[in-house]
Design a protein around this motif. Structure first.
Motif, short mmCIF file in Angstrom:
data_model
loop_
_atom_site.label_atom_id
_atom_site.label_comp_id
_atom_site.label_asym_id
_atom_site.label_seq_id
_atom_site.Cartn_x
_atom_site.Cartn_y
_atom_site.Cartn_z
N GLY A 125 0.79 -1.21 0.00
CA GLY A 125 0.00 0.00 0.00
C GLY A 125 0.83 1.26 0.00
O GLY A 125 0.34 2.34 0.33
N ILE A 126 2.11 1.12 -0.38
CA ILE A 126 3.04 2.25 -0.36
C ILE A 126 3.73 2.34 -1.71
O ILE A 126 4.13 1.33 -2.29
CB ILE A 126 4.10 2.08 0.75
CG1 ILE A 126 3.43 1.96 2.12
CG2 ILE A 126 5.09 3.26 0.74
CD1 ILE A 126 4.40 1.58 3.24
N VAL A 127 3.87 3.58 -2.20
CA VAL A 127 4.64 3.88 -3.41
C VAL A 127 5.71 4.89 -3.03
O VAL A 127 5.45 5.81 -2.23
CB VAL A 127 3.76 4.47 -4.53
CG1 VAL A 127 4.57 4.68 -5.81
CG2 VAL A 127 2.55 3.59 -4.78
N SER A 128 6.90 4.74 -3.57
CA SER A 128 7.98 5.67 -3.26
C SER A 128 8.35 6.50 -4.49
O SER A 128 8.29 6.02 -5.62
CB SER A 128 9.21 4.90 -2.77
OG SER A 128 10.15 5.75 -2.19
N SER A 129 8.73 7.75 -4.23
CA SER A 129 9.22 8.65 -5.28
C SER A 129 10.73 8.80 -5.09
O SER A 129 11.19 9.01 -3.96
CB SER A 129 8.53 10.01 -5.17
OG SER A 129 8.98 10.90 -6.18
N PRO A 130 11.52 8.72 -6.15
CA PRO A 130 12.98 8.75 -6.00
C PRO A 130 13.50 10.10 -5.52
O PRO A 130 12.79 11.11 -5.53
CB PRO A 130 13.49 8.46 -7.42
CG PRO A 130 12.34 7.86 -8.14
CD PRO A 130 11.12 8.48 -7.53
N THR A 131 14.77 10.10 -5.10
CA THR A 131 15.42 11.36 -4.80
C THR A 131 15.44 12.24 -6.04
O THR A 131 15.45 11.76 -7.18
CB THR A 131 16.86 11.12 -4.27
OG1 THR A 131 17.36 12.33 -3.71
CG2 THR A 131 17.80 10.64 -5.36
N ALA A 132 15.41 13.55 -5.85
CA ALA A 132 15.20 14.49 -6.95
C ALA A 132 16.21 14.32 -8.07
O ALA A 132 15.86 14.40 -9.26
CB ALA A 132 15.24 15.92 -6.42
N SER A 133 17.47 14.12 -7.73
CA SER A 133 18.49 13.99 -8.77
C SER A 133 18.25 12.78 -9.65
O SER A 133 18.51 12.82 -10.86
CB SER A 133 19.89 13.93 -8.14
OG SER A 133 19.95 12.93 -7.14
N VAL A 134 17.72 11.71 -9.07
CA VAL A 134 17.44 10.51 -9.85
C VAL A 134 16.23 10.72 -10.76
O VAL A 134 16.21 10.23 -11.89
CB VAL A 134 17.23 9.29 -8.92
CG1 VAL A 134 16.69 8.09 -9.68
CG2 VAL A 134 18.53 8.93 -8.23
N VAL A 135 15.24 11.46 -10.29
CA VAL A 135 14.07 11.73 -11.12
C VAL A 135 14.50 12.38 -12.43
O VAL A 135 14.14 11.93 -13.53
CB VAL A 135 13.05 12.61 -10.38
CG1 VAL A 135 11.94 13.03 -11.34
CG2 VAL A 135 12.46 11.88 -9.19
#
Length: 339
Positions: A125-135
């Motif tokens: 039930g969890i989604v993660s967003s990458p660190t900004a530099s990786v995005v």
């Protein structure tokens, strides 16, 4: 998107949280009810959403009853503790911190790069967003990798202070003013003065001499792109308020000319090509700040190897690097899974 949702923003008063509110408004996300949550020190603050005042509540374990989607922008400690609680209450959690990024049962998502992996959210039930530099790196590199197969990447990031939060933004502003007026600058947030300086340290150092941020670039890029790209990184904190920059060198499996790279990037989702050096046109922080796209330019051949390419990538770390990416994940959830 016809159905509307009860949405909670955890860490609503912080640098990323306030941007999430702007993105929800600006992208017309289907919000039925908004809950703004923060730690006790910020509870009681008043923020606006669609022109209406909303009181910030203290985030607690029972804060998620009836919440459909919770966007976490409050740091890894709170996300580690409360995201499982929220998920247990039936809330889908989207976390912008590092807490869940490398958990094998939590998808690490950039909608332009790996949207199909979002189906894995059902495990926890969890989604993660990458660190900004990786995005920004992954958005720029995905079309190049699909065409030519990236084997190795050498990247140096130049990271804005806003990724550390509001205290760092204030410190850079105050230090700059003090120095310009001939007064000493107080150092609090970073190990050294950041105004008129560059720090070759983003986050703490690991035993091998790499920082945690550099390891994130290595690990998260591989997870998001589902690829065995040999990566080395150097991450530098620079006296810029908003937008990270990155100097990227890639080695590909087959020849990728600058002309072909420009063609691929010109049509890529989420990418703006700015590459006319003769006219001094290339991506810059001042142009990317406040924008949701990833800007790419300075594309040129690396003549030291057979299949090498250099490029320069810039994106707003609070927008696409965090808030916008999280809201785009929510949009994808609504479109594919929550209607």
């Amino acid at each position: 998107m016809s159905k509307k949702f009860t949405v909670a923003v955890v860490g609503a008063t912080g640098a990323v949280g306030t941007q999430i509110l702007e993105c929800l408004e600006g992208r017309n996300f289907p919000v039925q009810e908004i809950k703004l949550l923060a730690t006790a020190s910020n509870a009681g603050d008043i923020l606006e959403f669609h022109g209406q005042p909303v009181t910030v509540e203290e985030v607690k374990q029972d804060s998620f009853e009836g919440v459909d989607i919770a966007l976490f922008a409050a740091g890894p400690a709170i996300a580690s503790q409360l995201a499982p609680v929220a998920a247990g209450a039936g809330t889908v959690c989207i976390d912008c911190s590092s807490a869940w990024r490398m958990d094998a049962d939590v998808p690490l998502i950039i909608p332009e790069v790996n949207p199909d992996a979002l189906a894995g959210y059902r495990k926890k039930g969890i989604v993660s967003s990458p660190t900004a530099s990786v995005v920004q790196l992954a958005v720029a590199l995905k079309p190049l990798h699909d065409f030519a197969g990236i084997k190795r990447m050498v990247v140096s990031t130049y990271e804005a202070v806003s990724s550390t939060g509001n205290r760092a933004i204030d410190e850079l502003r105050v230090q700059t003013g003090e120095l310009l007026n001939g007064r000493p600058a107080k150092v609090d947030v970073y190990p050294h003065r950041i105004a008129f300086n560059c720090l070759p340290q983003v986050d703490a150092f690991n035993d091998d001499g790499y920082t945690r941020e550099e390891q994130k670039v290595i690990d998260e890029t591989a997870k998001v792109m589902a690829a065995t790209i040999k990566t080395t990184a150097t991450c530098i904190r620079v006296p810029v308020f908003y937008a990270h920059s990155a100097s990227v060198n890639i080695e590909t499996g087959k020849k990728l000319t600058p002309e072909k790279a420009r063609e691929l990037l010109k049509g890529a989702a989420g990418v703006v090509l700015v590459d006319d050096p003769a006219e001094s046109e290339y991506p810059m922080c001042m142009d990317a700040a406040g924008q949701d796209e990833v800007f790419v330019g300075r594309i040129r051949e690396d003549k030291s190897i057979a299949n090498g390419l250099n490029l320069w990538v810039v994106s707003d770390n609070l927008r696409k690097g965090a808030a916008t990416n999280a809201v785009q994940i929510a949009e994808l959830l609504v479109e594919k899974y929550l209607q």
